[in-house]
Design a protein around this motif. Sequence first.
Motif, short mmCIF file in Angstrom:
data_model
loop_
_atom_site.label_atom_id
_atom_site.label_comp_id
_atom_site.label_asym_id
_atom_site.label_seq_id
_atom_site.Cartn_x
_atom_site.Cartn_y
_atom_site.Cartn_z
N ASP A 16 1.11 -1.24 -0.21
CA ASP A 16 0.03 0.13 0.14
C ASP A 16 1.10 1.15 0.17
OD1 ASP A 16 0.53 0.36 2.90
OD2 ASP A 16 -0.75 0.19 3.57
N LEU A 17 0.30 2.65 -0.35
CA LEU A 17 1.29 3.58 0.07
C LEU A 17 1.76 4.04 1.70
CD1 LEU A 17 -1.40 5.96 -1.81
CD2 LEU A 17 0.35 4.73 -3.20
N ASP A 18 1.63 3.50 2.79
CA ASP A 18 2.21 3.45 4.14
C ASP A 18 3.52 2.34 3.62
OD1 ASP A 18 0.86 5.49 4.59
OD2 ASP A 18 -0.31 4.27 5.62
N GLY A 19 3.68 1.08 2.45
CA GLY A 19 4.71 0.34 2.56
C GLY A 19 4.56 -1.61 3.19
N ARG A 20 3.39 -1.31 3.46
CA ARG A 20 2.58 -2.09 4.03
C ARG A 20 2.00 -3.29 3.62
NH1 ARG A 20 -2.88 -2.70 7.71
NH2 ARG A 20 -2.08 -5.66 8.14
N PRO A 21 2.93 -4.22 3.16
CA PRO A 21 2.17 -5.94 2.10
C PRO A 21 1.11 -5.96 2.61
CG PRO A 21 4.09 -6.09 4.55
CD PRO A 21 3.85 -4.73 4.73
N TRP A 22 0.66 -6.46 1.03
CA TRP A 22 -1.20 -7.23 1.12
C TRP A 22 -0.93 -8.35 0.16
CZ3 TRP A 22 -5.33 -6.03 4.57
CH2 TRP A 22 -4.70 -4.75 5.55
N GLY A 23 -2.10 -9.25 0.78
CA GLY A 23 -1.68 -10.26 -0.45
C GLY A 23 -2.59 -11.31 -0.16
N MET A 24 -3.36 -11.56 -1.11
CA MET A 24 -4.21 -12.89 -1.26
C MET A 24 -3.82 -14.30 -1.88
SD MET A 24 -7.27 -11.21 -3.40
CE MET A 24 -7.98 -12.92 -3.42
N THR A 25 -4.64 -15.09 -1.69
CA THR A 25 -5.08 -15.78 -2.82
C THR A 25 -5.37 -16.23 -3.65
OG1 THR A 25 -3.53 -18.30 -0.72
CG2 THR A 25 -5.00 -18.72 -2.96
N CYS A 26 -5.29 -16.24 -5.30
CA CYS A 26 -6.03 -15.86 -6.46
C CYS A 26 -5.65 -17.68 -7.04
CB CYS A 26 -5.48 -15.31 -7.57
SG CYS A 26 -6.54 -14.24 -8.40
N SER A 27 -6.80 -17.60 -8.15
CA SER A 27 -6.59 -19.17 -9.02
C SER A 27 -7.32 -18.30 -10.47
CB SER A 27 -7.47 -20.35 -8.13
OG SER A 27 -9.20 -20.17 -8.00
N SER A 28 -7.84 -17.56 -9.87
CA SER A 28 -8.66 -16.07 -11.14
C SER A 28 -7.27 -15.79 -11.81
CB SER A 28 -9.72 -15.23 -10.64
OG SER A 28 -10.58 -16.14 -10.39
N LEU A 29 -6.71 -16.32 -12.74
CA LEU A 29 -5.82 -15.63 -12.69
C LEU A 29 -5.86 -16.56 -14.36
CD1 LEU A 29 -2.74 -14.86 -13.09
CD2 LEU A 29 -2.11 -16.16 -12.15
N CYS A 30 -5.06 -14.82 -15.51
CA CYS A 30 -5.12 -15.63 -17.00
C CYS A 30 -4.03 -14.75 -17.45
CB CYS A 30 -6.08 -16.32 -17.82
SG CYS A 30 -7.27 -14.72 -18.39
N SER A 31 -3.47 -15.34 -18.65
CA SER A 31 -2.66 -14.61 -19.48
C SER A 31 -3.59 -14.31 -20.47
CB SER A 31 -1.49 -15.59 -20.37
OG SER A 31 -1.24 -15.09 -21.18
N VAL A 32 -3.49 -12.70 -21.32
CA VAL A 32 -4.32 -12.39 -22.03
C VAL A 32 -3.46 -11.78 -23.20
CG1 VAL A 32 -5.05 -10.15 -22.67
CG2 VAL A 32 -4.98 -11.14 -19.95
N THR A 33 -2.66 -11.46 -23.33
CA THR A 33 -1.65 -11.20 -24.18
C THR A 33 -0.10 -11.01 -24.37
OG1 THR A 33 -1.19 -9.26 -23.79
CG2 THR A 33 -3.21 -9.25 -25.12
#
Length: 152
Positions: A16-33
Amino acid sequence: MMRGFPTGVAVVTALDLDGRPWGMTCSSLCSVTLDPPTLLVCLREKSPTLAAMVDRGEFAVNLLHAEAQATAELFASGARDRFDRVPWHLDGDCAGPHLRQDAHAVADCWTRTPQPVGDHVIVFGEVYGVTNGSRCRPLLYGLRRYSVWPHS
């Protein structure tokens, strides 16, 4: 229907803008181009990880290997101390925390064109860097369980 469509597992990370890390598991991912190299990820509209990605304008996609199921579950759990419980790395060109011990590859992306759809937001990420790690088999998710790519 979609539970029967196995996919790879990723942890999307951002600062985030304060430098705090964020993250989440994601299986909704794909290659576009391929040109420019672009991915898309789908995150909940109210996700703090999404807010960090959009505010900061960049994010990382950590593709998890077969031995990283515990990390996938941790980042899916919503635990506030998730970054205290796994090793992560951030250096000059990282768009977000890299989970080196758990990822077989990491893509650093610039945030492009967020598109709200229902209760989620599709975020396009223009890839500007890729770090390849171990040659471990990828972690998979389908039929509401984790699995591993079979040996050939």
